[in-house]
Every structure is written in C-alpha cells, then in structure tokens.
Design a protein around this motif. Structure first.
Motif, PDB file in Angstrom:
ATOM      1  N   GLU A   6       0.837  -1.202   0.000  1.00  0.00           N
ATOM      2  CA  GLU A   6       0.000   0.000   0.000  1.00  0.00           C
ATOM      3  C   GLU A   6       0.872   1.252   0.000  1.00  0.00           C
ATOM      4  OE1 GLU A   6      -2.806  -0.147   3.224  1.00  0.00           O
ATOM      5  OE2 GLU A   6      -3.892  -1.834   2.346  1.00  0.00           O
ATOM      6  N   LEU A   7       1.955   1.227   0.775  1.00  0.00           N
ATOM      7  CA  LEU A   7       2.884   2.365   0.793  1.00  0.00           C
ATOM      8  C   LEU A   7       3.546   2.553  -0.575  1.00  0.00           C
ATOM      9  CD1 LEU A   7       4.611   1.949   4.259  1.00  0.00           C
ATOM     10  CD2 LEU A   7       3.162   3.849   3.518  1.00  0.00           C
ATOM     11  N   LEU A   8       3.920   1.461  -1.203  1.00  0.00           N
ATOM     12  CA  LEU A   8       4.532   1.563  -2.532  1.00  0.00           C
ATOM     13  C   LEU A   8       3.537   2.104  -3.563  1.00  0.00           C
ATOM     14  CD1 LEU A   8       6.604  -1.721  -2.446  1.00  0.00           C
ATOM     15  CD2 LEU A   8       7.544   0.602  -2.661  1.00  0.00           C
ATOM     16  N   VAL A   9       2.302   1.627  -3.502  1.00  0.00           N
ATOM     17  CA  VAL A   9       1.282   2.151  -4.421  1.00  0.00           C
ATOM     18  C   VAL A   9       1.093   3.641  -4.180  1.00  0.00           C
ATOM     19  CG1 VAL A   9      -1.186   2.096  -5.004  1.00  0.00           C
ATOM     20  CG2 VAL A   9       0.102  -0.046  -4.808  1.00  0.00           C
ATOM     21  N   ASP A  10       1.048   4.042  -2.916  1.00  0.00           N
ATOM     22  CA  ASP A  10       0.907   5.463  -2.606  1.00  0.00           C
ATOM     23  C   ASP A  10       2.069   6.264  -3.201  1.00  0.00           C
ATOM     24  OD1 ASP A  10      -0.459   7.690  -1.074  1.00  0.00           O
ATOM     25  OD2 ASP A  10       1.536   7.739  -0.150  1.00  0.00           O
ATOM     26  N   ALA A  11       3.272   5.753  -3.079  1.00  0.00           N
ATOM     27  CA  ALA A  11       4.439   6.453  -3.631  1.00  0.00           C
ATOM     28  C   ALA A  11       4.325   6.587  -5.152  1.00  0.00           C
ATOM     29  CB  ALA A  11       5.723   5.709  -3.251  1.00  0.00           C
ATOM     30  N   PHE A  12       3.957   5.501  -5.828  1.00  0.00           N
ATOM     31  CA  PHE A  12       3.816   5.575  -7.288  1.00  0.00           C
ATOM     32  C   PHE A  12       2.630   6.458  -7.686  1.00  0.00           C
ATOM     33  CE2 PHE A  12       6.565   1.765  -7.191  1.00  0.00           C
ATOM     34  CZ  PHE A  12       7.511   2.175  -8.130  1.00  0.00           C
ATOM     35  N   ILE A  15       3.919   9.977  -7.604  1.00  0.00           N
ATOM     36  CA  ILE A  15       4.747  10.243  -8.796  1.00  0.00           C
ATOM     37  C   ILE A  15       3.846  10.552  -9.986  1.00  0.00           C
ATOM     38  CG2 ILE A  15       6.358   9.203 -10.447  1.00  0.00           C
ATOM     39  CD1 ILE A  15       7.403   7.566  -7.901  1.00  0.00           C
ATOM     40  N   ARG A  16       2.819   9.725 -10.189  1.00  0.00           N
ATOM     41  CA  ARG A  16       1.893   9.944 -11.303  1.00  0.00           C
ATOM     42  C   ARG A  16       1.239  11.314 -11.201  1.00  0.00           C
ATOM     43  NH1 ARG A  16      -3.102  10.109 -11.257  1.00  0.00           N
ATOM     44  NH2 ARG A  16      -3.278   8.951  -9.314  1.00  0.00           N
ATOM     45  N   GLU A  17       0.788  11.665 -10.008  1.00  0.00           N
ATOM     46  CA  GLU A  17       0.156  12.971  -9.803  1.00  0.00           C
ATOM     47  C   GLU A  17       1.119  14.107 -10.140  1.00  0.00           C
ATOM     48  OE1 GLU A  17      -1.093  12.812  -5.722  1.00  0.00           O
ATOM     49  OE2 GLU A  17      -2.667  11.333  -6.149  1.00  0.00           O
ATOM     50  N   GLU A  18       2.374  13.980  -9.724  1.00  0.00           N
ATOM     51  CA  GLU A  18       3.359  15.029  -9.997  1.00  0.00           C
ATOM     52  C   GLU A  18       3.717  15.101 -11.481  1.00  0.00           C
ATOM     53  OE1 GLU A  18       4.353  17.503  -8.011  1.00  0.00           O
ATOM     54  OE2 GLU A  18       2.881  16.642  -6.638  1.00  0.00           O
ATOM     55  N   ASP A 103       0.245  15.265 -23.808  1.00  0.00           N
ATOM     56  CA  ASP A 103      -0.662  14.115 -23.716  1.00  0.00           C
ATOM     57  C   ASP A 103       0.064  12.801 -23.972  1.00  0.00           C
ATOM     58  OD1 ASP A 103      -2.797  15.768 -23.114  1.00  0.00           O
ATOM     59  OD2 ASP A 103      -3.524  15.854 -25.186  1.00  0.00           O
ATOM     60  N   LEU A 104       1.056  12.822 -24.843  1.00  0.00           N
ATOM     61  CA  LEU A 104       1.839  11.623 -25.129  1.00  0.00           C
ATOM     62  C   LEU A 104       2.644  11.210 -23.897  1.00  0.00           C
ATOM     63  CD1 LEU A 104       2.567   9.656 -27.479  1.00  0.00           C
ATOM     64  CD2 LEU A 104       4.513  11.168 -27.949  1.00  0.00           C
ATOM     65  N   LEU A 105       3.316  12.170 -23.286  1.00  0.00           N
ATOM     66  CA  LEU A 105       4.107  11.880 -22.085  1.00  0.00           C
ATOM     67  C   LEU A 105       3.220  11.380 -20.939  1.00  0.00           C
ATOM     68  CD1 LEU A 105       6.501  14.942 -22.088  1.00  0.00           C
ATOM     69  CD2 LEU A 105       7.216  12.554 -22.250  1.00  0.00           C
ATOM     70  N   VAL A 106       2.125  12.080 -20.696  1.00  0.00           N
ATOM     71  CA  VAL A 106       1.231  11.701 -19.600  1.00  0.00           C
ATOM     72  C   VAL A 106       0.571  10.353 -19.902  1.00  0.00           C
ATOM     73  CG1 VAL A 106      -0.891  12.330 -18.359  1.00  0.00           C
ATOM     74  CG2 VAL A 106       0.877  14.053 -18.796  1.00  0.00           C
ATOM     75  N   GLY A 107       0.195  10.127 -21.150  1.00  0.00           N
ATOM     76  CA  GLY A 107      -0.434   8.864 -21.519  1.00  0.00           C
ATOM     77  C   GLY A 107       0.490   7.682 -21.305  1.00  0.00           C
ATOM     78  N   TYR A 108       1.741   7.818 -21.726  1.00  0.00           N
ATOM     79  CA  TYR A 108       2.701   6.733 -21.510  1.00  0.00           C
ATOM     80  C   TYR A 108       2.922   6.515 -20.019  1.00  0.00           C
ATOM     81  CZ  TYR A 108       7.141   4.179 -21.456  1.00  0.00           C
ATOM     82  OH  TYR A 108       8.138   3.266 -21.198  1.00  0.00           O
ATOM     83  N   HIS A 109       3.085   7.595 -19.269  1.00  0.00           N
ATOM     84  CA  HIS A 109       3.302   7.427 -17.841  1.00  0.00           C
ATOM     85  C   HIS A 109       2.097   6.754 -17.181  1.00  0.00           C
ATOM     86  CE1 HIS A 109       5.338   7.941 -14.070  1.00  0.00           C
ATOM     87  NE2 HIS A 109       4.127   8.175 -13.576  1.00  0.00           N
ATOM     88  N   GLN A 110       0.901   7.147 -17.568  1.00  0.00           N
ATOM     89  CA  GLN A 110      -0.312   6.544 -16.995  1.00  0.00           C
ATOM     90  C   GLN A 110      -0.360   5.044 -17.289  1.00  0.00           C
ATOM     91  OE1 GLN A 110      -2.588   7.805 -14.903  1.00  0.00           O
ATOM     92  NE2 GLN A 110      -3.667   5.855 -14.856  1.00  0.00           N
ATOM     93  N   ALA A 111      -0.020   4.652 -18.505  1.00  0.00           N
ATOM     94  CA  ALA A 111      -0.026   3.229 -18.866  1.00  0.00           C
ATOM     95  C   ALA A 111       0.978   2.440 -18.018  1.00  0.00           C
ATOM     96  CB  ALA A 111       0.264   3.060 -20.356  1.00  0.00           C
ATOM     97  N   LEU A 154      11.079  10.053  -8.221  1.00  0.00           N
ATOM     98  CA  LEU A 154      10.861  11.283  -7.452  1.00  0.00           C
ATOM     99  C   LEU A 154      11.932  12.322  -7.744  1.00  0.00           C
ATOM    100  CD1 LEU A 154       9.693   9.860  -4.002  1.00  0.00           C
ATOM    101  CD2 LEU A 154       8.331  11.208  -5.625  1.00  0.00           C
ATOM    102  N   GLN A 155      13.167  11.861  -7.879  1.00  0.00           N
ATOM    103  CA  GLN A 155      14.251  12.799  -8.200  1.00  0.00           C
ATOM    104  C   GLN A 155      13.972  13.489  -9.528  1.00  0.00           C
ATOM    105  OE1 GLN A 155      18.133  11.012  -8.435  1.00  0.00           O
ATOM    106  NE2 GLN A 155      19.078  12.868  -9.184  1.00  0.00           N
ATOM    107  N   HIS A 156      13.615  12.719 -10.532  1.00  0.00           N
ATOM    108  CA  HIS A 156      13.438  13.302 -11.862  1.00  0.00           C
ATOM    109  C   HIS A 156      12.145  14.098 -11.997  1.00  0.00           C
ATOM    110  CE1 HIS A 156      17.119  11.771 -13.271  1.00  0.00           C
ATOM    111  NE2 HIS A 156      16.757  10.499 -13.265  1.00  0.00           N
ATOM    112  N   VAL A 157      11.077  13.686 -11.347  1.00  0.00           N
ATOM    113  CA  VAL A 157       9.856  14.494 -11.432  1.00  0.00           C
ATOM    114  C   VAL A 157      10.057  15.806 -10.668  1.00  0.00           C
ATOM    115  CG1 VAL A 157       8.462  13.611  -9.482  1.00  0.00           C
ATOM    116  CG2 VAL A 157       7.350  14.372 -11.593  1.00  0.00           C
ATOM    117  N   GLY A 158      10.841  15.772  -9.613  1.00  0.00           N
ATOM    118  CA  GLY A 158      11.171  17.018  -8.901  1.00  0.00           C
ATOM    119  C   GLY A 158      11.995  17.950  -9.775  1.00  0.00           C
ATOM    120  N   GLN A 159      12.942  17.388 -10.524  1.00  0.00           N
ATOM    121  CA  GLN A 159      13.726  18.204 -11.449  1.00  0.00           C
ATOM    122  C   GLN A 159      12.819  18.816 -12.518  1.00  0.00           C
ATOM    123  OE1 GLN A 159      16.406  15.134 -12.700  1.00  0.00           O
ATOM    124  NE2 GLN A 159      17.941  15.630 -11.143  1.00  0.00           N
TER     125      GLN A 159
END
Length: 172
Positions: A6-12, A15-18, A103-111, A154-159
């Motif tokens: 559950e903690l890992l799902v929360d972390a991912f 990331i998706r939200e960010e 949309d391409l970036l977000v779509g791939y990340h969502q998948a 997290l490092q890269h989404v923060g960047q």
C-alpha cells in the motif's frame, strides 16, 4: 494488499500525480526547453523516469515493457533502440527526444503506472525480501528495487517540476 505494498502504491500514485501536474498545460516548446546548454528538459526527464519504471517493472513481472507491447515506442518515434531508457544518454541524445506532446508523455506514464499498480496488487509482503538481482553486493531484493525506482522517479519528477517553475516564473 498489505501495508508495505500500500505504501509503494501510494508512492507511485504521488509520482503519477506530480508527472501530470508538471506536464499538463505545457506547450511542446516548454516541454523541450533546456534551461542550460546541457540541462535536461521536462520532456526528457519525464520520458526517462517513465522508461526506467517501465523497464524495471517489466523485468520484475517477466512481461514485455509497455513501451514496446503497447507501441509507445512507435508513437514517440525516437532515434533510439527500443530498449533505451535514457541511462548514459549524451546531451545530443537528450536533444533527440525533441518536443513530445504533453498528452503523449502523460499517456505513456499513466499506462506504466497502471501496470505498476496491477503488479503491486499481487505482491505479498514476503515477496519483498526475495532477491531479484544478485549482481550487487549485497544482492538486491524486490523491496529495494521498487524503492530504488521510487527514488529515481521522485528525483526526476522534482527536477521536471523545478524546470517548469523556471519556465513559468510569472505564473501565480
């Protein structure tokens, strides 16, 4: 699902939200903008963190990567081999990503996120201690591998969020 997964799902999920918050609403020019001559743009950072997650989760599941299975590689049409994740990319390789659509970036990340969560829903707490890579000393367990992916993402989404802030400093 157990408390650990559950903690890992929360972390991912975070990331998706960010990723979505960072990329949504940007123009292709902003997605490809480099704030310094060798700086990584938002598009490359999000592509790379998603490729790493896709690559590592696919290896853990023994399934094909979303990148190739669902033809994201064809949609992005990059001049890299399909197995490229961005590790070891030169400044020229980073530039070759160009200016992908938000949309391409977000779509791939969502998948990739959906695949990750689906996998985590099947992981039992005892599985996290299983060695998944014995090339390291100490050997890498499933739990350590997943936490490593979270840390990288997290490092890269923060960047990427920082770059967005630089590009849109006038936004309130």
């Amino acid at each position: 699902m157990n408390a650990s997964t559950e903690l890992l799902v929360d972390a991912f999920d975070r990331i998706r939200e960010e990723v979505e918050a960072t990329v949504t609403g940007l123009t292709p020019e902003e997605i490809g903008a480099r704030v310094g001559p060798r700086a990584n743009p938002i598009g490359w950072l999000v592509w790379h963190l998603t490729r790493v997650q896709d690559d590592h989760v696919a290896e853990l599941t023994g399934r094909a990567q979303v990148w190739t299975k669902d033809r994201w590689a064809e949609r992005f049409a990059l001049p890299f081999p399909p197995e490229a994740t961005g590790f070891g990319h030169s400044s020229e390789d980073v530039a070759a990503l160009g200016t992908p659509d938000a949309d391409l970036l977000v779509g791939y990340h969502q998948a990739v996120h959906e695949r990750t969560v689906s996998y985590l829903n099947r992981v039992k707490v005892g599985d996290l201690a299983e060695v998944v890579d014995d090339r390291w000393n100490p050997p890498v367990t499933l739990g350590v591998r997943l936490v490593s992916v979270v840390a990288e993402d997290l490092q890269h989404v923060g960047q990427a969020a920082y770059v967005r802030g630089l590009l849109r400093a006038d936004d309130s």
